[in-house]
Scaffold this active site. Structure first.
Site, PDB file in Angstrom:
ATOM      1  N   ARG A 336       0.847  -1.185   0.000  1.00  0.00           N
ATOM      2  CA  ARG A 336       0.000   0.000   0.000  1.00  0.00           C
ATOM      3  C   ARG A 336       0.885   1.237   0.000  1.00  0.00           C
ATOM      4  O   ARG A 336       1.843   1.331   0.760  1.00  0.00           O
ATOM      5  CB  ARG A 336      -0.934   0.004   1.223  1.00  0.00           C
ATOM      6  CG  ARG A 336      -2.059  -1.022   1.160  1.00  0.00           C
ATOM      7  CD  ARG A 336      -3.090  -0.632   0.120  1.00  0.00           C
ATOM      8  NE  ARG A 336      -4.184  -1.602   0.022  1.00  0.00           N
ATOM      9  CZ  ARG A 336      -4.217  -2.587  -0.853  1.00  0.00           C
ATOM     10  NH1 ARG A 336      -3.202  -2.766  -1.689  1.00  0.00           N
ATOM     11  NH2 ARG A 336      -5.254  -3.406  -0.910  1.00  0.00           N
ATOM     12  N   ASP A 360       5.658  -0.270  -6.602  1.00  0.00           N
ATOM     13  CA  ASP A 360       4.489  -0.549  -7.427  1.00  0.00           C
ATOM     14  C   ASP A 360       3.322   0.293  -6.948  1.00  0.00           C
ATOM     15  O   ASP A 360       2.347   0.456  -7.673  1.00  0.00           O
ATOM     16  CB  ASP A 360       4.129  -2.037  -7.361  1.00  0.00           C
ATOM     17  CG  ASP A 360       2.972  -2.383  -8.288  1.00  0.00           C
ATOM     18  OD1 ASP A 360       3.092  -2.098  -9.504  1.00  0.00           O
ATOM     19  OD2 ASP A 360       1.955  -2.920  -7.814  1.00  0.00           O
ATOM     20  N   GLU A 365      -1.285   8.006  -5.289  1.00  0.00           N
ATOM     21  CA  GLU A 365      -1.365   7.422  -6.631  1.00  0.00           C
ATOM     22  C   GLU A 365      -2.783   7.329  -7.191  1.00  0.00           C
ATOM     23  O   GLU A 365      -2.960   7.093  -8.395  1.00  0.00           O
ATOM     24  CB  GLU A 365      -0.780   6.006  -6.619  1.00  0.00           C
ATOM     25  CG  GLU A 365      -1.643   5.017  -5.853  1.00  0.00           C
ATOM     26  CD  GLU A 365      -1.126   3.581  -5.888  1.00  0.00           C
ATOM     27  OE1 GLU A 365      -0.191   3.306  -6.656  1.00  0.00           O
ATOM     28  OE2 GLU A 365      -1.679   2.757  -5.138  1.00  0.00           O
ATOM     29  N   HIS A 397       0.844   0.011  -9.963  1.00  0.00           N
ATOM     30  CA  HIS A 397      -0.046  -0.850  -9.165  1.00  0.00           C
ATOM     31  C   HIS A 397      -0.430  -2.102  -9.959  1.00  0.00           C
ATOM     32  O   HIS A 397      -1.605  -2.470 -10.051  1.00  0.00           O
ATOM     33  CB  HIS A 397      -1.304  -0.074  -8.769  1.00  0.00           C
ATOM     34  CG  HIS A 397      -1.882  -0.524  -7.458  1.00  0.00           C
ATOM     35  ND1 HIS A 397      -2.165   0.324  -6.419  1.00  0.00           N
ATOM     36  CD2 HIS A 397      -2.218  -1.749  -7.013  1.00  0.00           C
ATOM     37  CE1 HIS A 397      -2.672  -0.343  -5.404  1.00  0.00           C
ATOM     38  NE2 HIS A 397      -2.709  -1.621  -5.737  1.00  0.00           N
TER      39      HIS A 397
END
Length: 432
Positions: A336, A360, A365, A397
């Site tokens: 997260r 990632d 985001e 992500h």
């Protein structure tokens, strides 16, 4: 090699639900399963291929199983096939508003929702490309449920609006649930169900992939070779062998990442608010305090859930945590974004604290995730600031994004919808 035949007795044939159950189970075994129907064949772990067999009632399926656990696999398949006949129980169709739809979502969900009637998922899906937000919540009017993902927004005002629109169920097609106000959902009698695990291997494997890309400067090297530049300046990486890997969060994904690190020849230490002593007994890792992990690890991999409030994991990695780390440490986050304080991370990068950082996910985001802004003027500086560092690898992500994971997400989400619709137990899918 094991082979057996099965005559389809279900009036609907091998429809979406049994196909999904078969595919899900086959992914749990090392053995390769092939299913033949007439002149057609399908991989046992691919739900779309199984559906293309068009196995109707009376069809004879030939199963071929080959691998080290073929006996256990065969037994499990027999068990599943014995229980896929529909039960004599009338059910209504659950109407679902599906937010944030992408083409790859439709690929699986549309096929699984195609069948209606006894023994099926009995779900009718309406797809919306927009995210669920306070501005779009009106689209849920008249639906029994909404299906949302990590970048949809369901704070209290949205949950209250959903309740007014008659929504009784929030289906999360992900494991995380920090974007839903659970107290508000409980107050308004809305059930929240999630996908507890889809493919922890996908996330752990992606974590190591982007970490190594950052460590070995692979994107920089690739772009150089495209320009006919074969210089090695600025591309020096570090061996992972004999280094110390620190796993923060030792659930299923953390455990798989620990195993990958062991395979590289690393010493693995772990930190978790709720240590699993069995992992120590099995020799996978050694638990240490958070401070000790920060001080000893050469590679820190984050796999903790996002928990807000005092004692939570919000900004688990902040200025103080970074100050405790070794110089030249490597950091990867595929869990997260808000686990890492982005401003603190950038200060650490500028101070040359990190050899490599692989993300990632990152704080802030949400507006970018799964959207194409290639023709837009960048409105936020987070991405530009992070990508200004040559030792940072950033992806959008996508750690979960494998065929196996998408298939699992769709199958479990549809099973959750069916359980709600038919008053069946939710198991660990329920978020309370």
């Amino acid at each position: 090699m094991k082979t057996f035949e099965y005559k389809v007795i279900n009036a609907l044939g091998i429809h979406a639900r049994p196909a999904a159950i078969l595919a899900q189970e086959c992914t749990n075994f090392k053995s390769q399963v092939t299913i033949e129907c007439g002149s057609e064949s399908a991989s046992g772990n691919n739900v779309l291929q199984i559906l293309k067999l068009h196995a109707a009632r009376g069809s004879v399926l030939k199963f071929t199983i080959e691998g080290e656990d073929e006996t256990a696999c065969e037994a499990r398949l027999h068990e599943i096939l014995a229980n896929i006949a529909p039960k004599d129980k009338p059910v209504s169709v659950l109407k679902v508003a599906f937010f944030g739809t992408k083409d790859y979502d439709r690929m699986f969900f549309t096929e699984l929702a195609r069948d209606k009637g006894e023994g099926t998922y009995n779900v009718d899906i309406t797809y919306f490309t927009v995210r669920l937000t306070a501005e779009t919540v009106k689209l849920a009017s008249g639906f029994d449920a909404v299906c949302i993902f990590v970048n949809d927004e369901a704070p209290r005002p949205v949950v209250e609006a959903l309740a007014k629109e008659g929504v009784r169920l929030i289906l999360l097609r992900c494991a995380g649930f920090n974007n839903v106000d659970l107290d508000a959902a409980k107050e308004h009698g809305i059930t929240v169900l999630r996908v507890p695990a889809y493919s922890p291997y996908a996330v752990a494997e992606h974590s190591m992939a982007i970490l190594q890309a950052a460590n070995r400067r692979l994107m920089k090297a690739y772009n150089r070779v495209k320009d006919n530049n074969f210089s090695l300046n600025g591309l020096m990486g570090l061996d992972l062998h004999n280094k110390v890997a620190g796993i923060m969060g030792t659930g299923r994904i953390g455990q798989i990442m620990a195993g990958i690190c062991k395979g590289y020849g690393m010493t693995v230490i772990g930190w978790d608010a709720y240590p699993n002593k069995k992992l120590e007994e099995e020799g996978l890792l050694t638990y240490v305090s958070k401070d000790e992990l920060l001080e000893k690890a050469d590679l820190i991999s984050l796999h903790a859930p996002l928990i807000m409030g005092e004692g939570g994991t919000y900004h688990l990695i902040d200025d103080e945590a970074i100050s405790r780390m070794k110089d030249g440490v490597m950091l990867v986050n595929a869990a997260r974004g808000p686990l890492v304080d982005t401003d603190a991370l950038i200060r650490g990068l500028r101070a040359l604290k990190f050899h490599a950082v692989a993300l990632d996910v990152y704080e802030g985001e949400d507006a970018n995730v799964y959207t194409d802004h290639s023709d837009d003027i960048m409105q936020h500086s987070i991405v530009a600031r992070l990508l200004s560092f040559p030792n940072v690898m950033l992806t959008s992500h996508q750690a979960f994004f494998t065929r196996e994971a998408l298939q699992s997400i769709a199958a479990v989400t549809m099973e959750n919808a069916r359980n709600f619709n038919e008053g069946l137990p939710y198991g660990n899918a329920e978020v309370k």
